[in-house]
Design an enzyme around this catalytic site. Structure first.
Site, PDB file in Angstrom:
ATOM      1  N   ASP A 244      64.863  31.085  70.340  1.00  0.00           N
ATOM      2  CA  ASP A 244      63.977  32.022  69.653  1.00  0.00           C
ATOM      3  C   ASP A 244      62.626  31.368  69.454  1.00  0.00           C
ATOM      4  OD1 ASP A 244      63.347  34.433  68.453  1.00  0.00           O
ATOM      5  OD2 ASP A 244      65.110  34.410  67.154  1.00  0.00           O
TER       6      ASP A 244
ATOM      7  N   HIS B 245      54.513  34.021  72.293  1.00  0.00           N
ATOM      8  CA  HIS B 245      55.378  34.323  71.149  1.00  0.00           C
ATOM      9  C   HIS B 245      56.825  33.913  71.377  1.00  0.00           C
ATOM     10  CE1 HIS B 245      52.471  36.839  68.791  1.00  0.00           C
ATOM     11  NE2 HIS B 245      51.895  36.892  69.973  1.00  0.00           N
TER      12      HIS B 245
END
Length: 479
Positions: free
Chosen positions: A354, A152
């Protein structure tokens, strides 16, 4: 007959399906297919193996982390080594022998527990950086199941991997999976670069990688949110979530308090916007930043920095009836937050690195398409790879962010609608339900082949383990 789906994550929902999009999507997949969700329970307890915390509509099995495991495996190697390494903050990596030892030992212990419940046809879906060695450990225990990983967070740069205490082990861990799912095409390229630099790896024409006796596929699966559910939440939310104290015009920022989110840069940029562009305009920056990992020194430092910045900017620019920055250092309920998104003139995402950033997608979905707000998005967030019609900014450039704020607040309606329409199409294409379906289909399609000598060796290991097991290693305790 296809086997069950076994989802393994660092944390496990303890009370049914979570409100978060990922948890809902996994819940739906497990309910439809049948399976088990395994993860660490947040509370201490006496249990040493897996124990049951739910069985409808699928089984949920939890395990406890000891205090030492929490310190070394979770706070230590996971969040003081891998997290900063993957987010381009190698300067914050803290290498200690007990961190690596605890990380490896905890994953091994979990693998031994999973091996007692996994059946030959089951597929195992592992989530995130806490569990990178898990497939390698399961292979060593004789499991031949298809095992996939979804990471993730960003994939680390090749040069940064040399910081690890045992760099060759990292590639070996990942090659033990059948499918490596990553957030972006750039992440995929970095992963393939790692394998290309390793003499143990060979590349096939279809893009798969042969690593020893394993065949691993690497592919990007951009994660999304539950679009329809969040749209409905925003449309039916309280029209005045501020409780009568709604700012006349505001920009929203929602981030877990973390040094990767670029929050000091955001505050400084808003201060520069007020100084250079605002004139008589009085916008407010509403920043929601719940605390995170406060025992880690880097997080304590950023907390102090944000408090100092918000105080200074408010002191310089505030009026009796206007506070420029509303800094909220606690969580806001999801249904209330949807209404805050909907009323914002802009949303700022200033991530320095991110994996995806689902706040960007939530903001777009929450907007009124007839009068939408503007997304200001860091080009270093994974979402920027497809949401190219947002206002893309360099989060390190305070002047660039300040200029983007001014442009967003003055953008004509027709341009706001066009940008929102394009961003919305990108969000809908990566709905979390679609993401789950596509990942599991790709895992189904993996060859999962092994060399004959290795296969025979692992079958023998499994037989030996079964023969020596007098008592089950898993305790099932209903709660």
């Amino acid at each position: 007959m296809p086997g069950r789906l076994i989802v393994v994550s660092n944390r496990i929902p303890t009370e049914g399906a979570s409100a978060g999009g990922l948890a809902v999507a996994l819940h739906d997949s497990l309910r439809e297919r049948g399976g088990i969700w395994i993860g660490a329970h947040p509370d201490d307890g006496p249990e040493e193996g897996l124990f049951e915390i739910g069985s409808e509509p699928y089984q949920r099995l939890a395990f406890r982390l000891s205090r030492a495991e929490y310190d070394s495996y979770y706070l230590g190697f996971s969040n003081s080594v891998l997290w900063p390494l993957c987010h381009r903050r190698s300067d914050l990596v803290q290498l200690r022998p007990d961190y690596a030892e605890g990380y490896v030992a905890t994953n091994r212990r979990l693998a031994e527990m999973i091996a007692t419940v996994a059946e030959p046809e089951d597929q195992i879906w592992v989530h995130d950086y806490h569990l990178l060695p898990l497939a390698s450990d399961l292979r060593d225990l004789g499991l031949d199941n298809k095992i996939g990983l979804f990471l993730h967070i960003p994939f680390p740069a090749l040069a940064d991997l040399s910081i690890l205490p045992d760099p060759p082990a990292f590639a070996l861990w990942l090659a033990s999976f059948d499918l490596l799912g990553l957030q972006t095409r750039a992440d995929t390229a970095r992963c393939l670069e790692m394998f290309r630099s390793d003499p143990r790896a060979e590349f096939f024409q279809d893009g798969s990688v042969k690593f020893g006796d394993r065949l691993v596929r690497v592919k990007s699966f951009p994660i999304g949110i539950a679009v329809d559910a969040f749209r409905s939440l925003a449309e039916t939310s309280d029209s005045d979530p501020f409780g009568g104290e709604r700012p006349q015009e505001y920009i929203i920022g929602v981030d877990r308090l973390d040094y990767t989110k670029g929050l000091p840069h955001r505050f400084r940029a808003f201060g520069e916007y007020l100084q250079r562009y605002a004139g008589t305009r009085r916008p407010c920056l509403v920043q929601v930043a719940p605390p995170s990992r406060e025992v880690v020194e880097a997080y304590r430092q950023i907390t102090e920095e944000l408090e100092e910045l918000s105080g200074r900017i408010n002191g310089q620019h505030a009026e009796l009836d206007w506070t420029p920055i509303r800094y909220i250092h606690r969580p806001i309920a999801r249904n209330r937050l949807a209404g805050v998104y909907r009323g914002a003139r802009a949303c700022m995402v200033t991530s320095l690195a991110d994996g995806m950033n689902l706040v960007a997608k939530e903001f777009v979905v929450a907007q009124d398409p007839d009068d939408p707000g503007v997304l200001i998005l860091s080009r270093f967030a994974g979402a920027a790879e497809d949401m190219t019609d947002a206002l893309l900014i360099n989060p390190y450039d305070v002047g660039d962010i300040a200029q983007a704020i001014d442009r967003a607040l003055n953008m004509p309606l027709h341009e706001r609608r066009e940008r929102h329409r394009a961003c919305m199409a990108a969000v809908e294409a990566t709905d979390v339900g679609t993401w789950t379906t596509q990942y599991l289909a790709a895992l189904d399609a993996c060859a999962g082949t092994l060399s004959v000598p290795t296969l025979l060796d692992r079958l023998q290991k499994r037989q030996d383990r079964s023969a020596s097991a007098k008592d089950p290693e898993v305790s099932f305790i209903s709660r």
